[in-house]
Scaffold this motif. Sequence first.
Motif, PDB file in Angstrom:
ATOM      1  N   PRO A 144       0.818  -1.212   0.000  1.00 36.90           N
ATOM      2  CA  PRO A 144       0.000   0.000   0.000  1.00 36.90           C
ATOM      3  C   PRO A 144       0.856   1.268   0.000  1.00 36.90           C
ATOM      4  CG  PRO A 144      -0.056  -1.048   2.149  1.00 36.90           C
ATOM      5  CD  PRO A 144       0.601  -2.017   1.224  1.00 36.90           C
ATOM      6  N   ARG A 145       0.292   2.313  -0.557  1.00 33.82           N
ATOM      7  CA  ARG A 145       1.057   3.555  -0.698  1.00 33.82           C
ATOM      8  C   ARG A 145       1.520   4.093   0.654  1.00 33.82           C
ATOM      9  NH1 ARG A 145      -0.451   9.318  -3.724  1.00 33.82           N
ATOM     10  NH2 ARG A 145       1.552  10.292  -3.206  1.00 33.82           N
ATOM     11  N   TRP A 146       0.691   3.933   1.679  1.00 35.30           N
ATOM     12  CA  TRP A 146       1.085   4.495   2.969  1.00 35.30           C
ATOM     13  C   TRP A 146       2.383   3.876   3.479  1.00 35.30           C
ATOM     14  CZ3 TRP A 146       1.766   1.344   7.147  1.00 35.30           C
ATOM     15  CH2 TRP A 146       1.072   0.126   7.186  1.00 35.30           C
ATOM     16  N   ALA A 178      -2.672   8.252  14.338  1.00 32.31           N
ATOM     17  CA  ALA A 178      -2.067   8.054  13.019  1.00 32.31           C
ATOM     18  C   ALA A 178      -2.532   6.728  12.418  1.00 32.31           C
ATOM     19  CB  ALA A 178      -0.548   8.084  13.129  1.00 32.31           C
ATOM     20  N   LEU A 179      -2.556   5.685  13.230  1.00 30.29           N
ATOM     21  CA  LEU A 179      -2.973   4.374  12.750  1.00 30.29           C
ATOM     22  C   LEU A 179      -4.428   4.390  12.297  1.00 30.29           C
ATOM     23  CD1 LEU A 179      -2.303   1.408  12.334  1.00 30.29           C
ATOM     24  CD2 LEU A 179      -2.857   0.998  14.737  1.00 30.29           C
ATOM     25  N   ALA A 180      -5.276   5.078  13.038  1.00 32.39           N
ATOM     26  CA  ALA A 180      -6.695   5.166  12.664  1.00 32.39           C
ATOM     27  C   ALA A 180      -6.853   5.864  11.317  1.00 32.39           C
ATOM     28  CB  ALA A 180      -7.472   5.915  13.747  1.00 32.39           C
ATOM     29  N   ALA A 184      -8.322   4.189   7.874  1.00 39.35           N
ATOM     30  CA  ALA A 184      -9.503   4.801   7.262  1.00 39.35           C
ATOM     31  C   ALA A 184      -9.269   5.141   5.797  1.00 39.35           C
ATOM     32  CB  ALA A 184      -9.901   6.059   8.027  1.00 39.35           C
ATOM     33  N   GLY A 185      -8.029   4.967   5.350  1.00 35.84           N
ATOM     34  CA  GLY A 185      -7.722   5.234   3.948  1.00 35.84           C
ATOM     35  C   GLY A 185      -7.713   6.707   3.614  1.00 35.84           C
ATOM     36  N   ALA A 186      -7.131   7.510   4.492  1.00 37.56           N
ATOM     37  CA  ALA A 186      -7.083   8.951   4.281  1.00 37.56           C
ATOM     38  C   ALA A 186      -6.365   9.289   2.976  1.00 37.56           C
ATOM     39  CB  ALA A 186      -6.370   9.624   5.454  1.00 37.56           C
ATOM     40  N   ALA A 187      -6.854  10.318   2.303  1.00 39.19           N
ATOM     41  CA  ALA A 187      -6.257  10.743   1.034  1.00 39.19           C
ATOM     42  C   ALA A 187      -4.871  11.340   1.281  1.00 39.19           C
ATOM     43  CB  ALA A 187      -7.157  11.768   0.360  1.00 39.19           C
ATOM     44  N   SER A 196       1.670   8.104   7.911  1.00 40.73           N
ATOM     45  CA  SER A 196       2.334   6.926   7.345  1.00 40.73           C
ATOM     46  C   SER A 196       3.682   6.697   8.018  1.00 40.73           C
ATOM     47  CB  SER A 196       2.531   7.101   5.835  1.00 40.73           C
ATOM     48  OG  SER A 196       1.297   7.230   5.174  1.00 40.73           O
ATOM     49  N   ALA A 197       4.443   7.778   8.172  1.00 48.03           N
ATOM     50  CA  ALA A 197       5.753   7.663   8.805  1.00 48.03           C
ATOM     51  C   ALA A 197       5.623   7.212  10.253  1.00 48.03           C
ATOM     52  CB  ALA A 197       6.480   9.006   8.735  1.00 48.03           C
TER      53      ALA A 197
END
Length: 232
Positions: A144-146, A178-180, A184-187, A196-197
Amino acid sequence: MSKRLVVVALAAVLVAAVAALVVLYPIAVAATCPGCYGLRQAAPDVYVDDGATPRQRRQVVDLIAAARQRVGDYLGPMRSSPRVLVCLSAECYEHIGGGGEKGQALRDRALALSPDGADVVIASHELTHAELYRRLGSRYDQVPRWFHEGIAVLVSDDPRYLTAKPPGERCPIDHARALAAIRAGAAPSTDFYRDSACVVDRWVAAHGGADAVLDLVARLRAGESFAAVVVT
């Protein structure tokens, strides 16, 4: 159809394909022909826009070397060697297809840096993307991008998103928050990179540091799924 018409038709198709590539992926074309976009070689695989002074060119060469060293220190000897295009003017960056971002990577083939991105942090961030693509190959897009962005922030040691605290504790906000956001798939946004970091920093620290990333690469290449390896 005559041989001449076949040649003409093939030439037309080729011209159309090249035109489409220039419009859709100008960085790919610029990487193939840097001189066509006003970029001049400063070192092997490093090109700077022609308006740069000799001093600026030396600075660019040094910062790319430092960025490569930073990635190598974290992931081991680099296997990728993307062509690096560095623009020191907004006009140059726009000409090769850049937008508002500081830098961008085209798989492991090339990366481009904007005037605001011509520093060790941004260069090592984009080089990390290129290096992971080279190592993961077809498995790259299954991550995944994150996670990709989190690793790039971690390797580049970007102070915009991480504090100077010990590994695993570098999140400037509550880790659960941050994990939430990630779940949740934040943009993508500034918060996205920070979140992500934060999540990746905690996961890497809990699984042995940089070796955890190398283990992840090996397991993905062996056929395991990302979800099976990375449990947050």
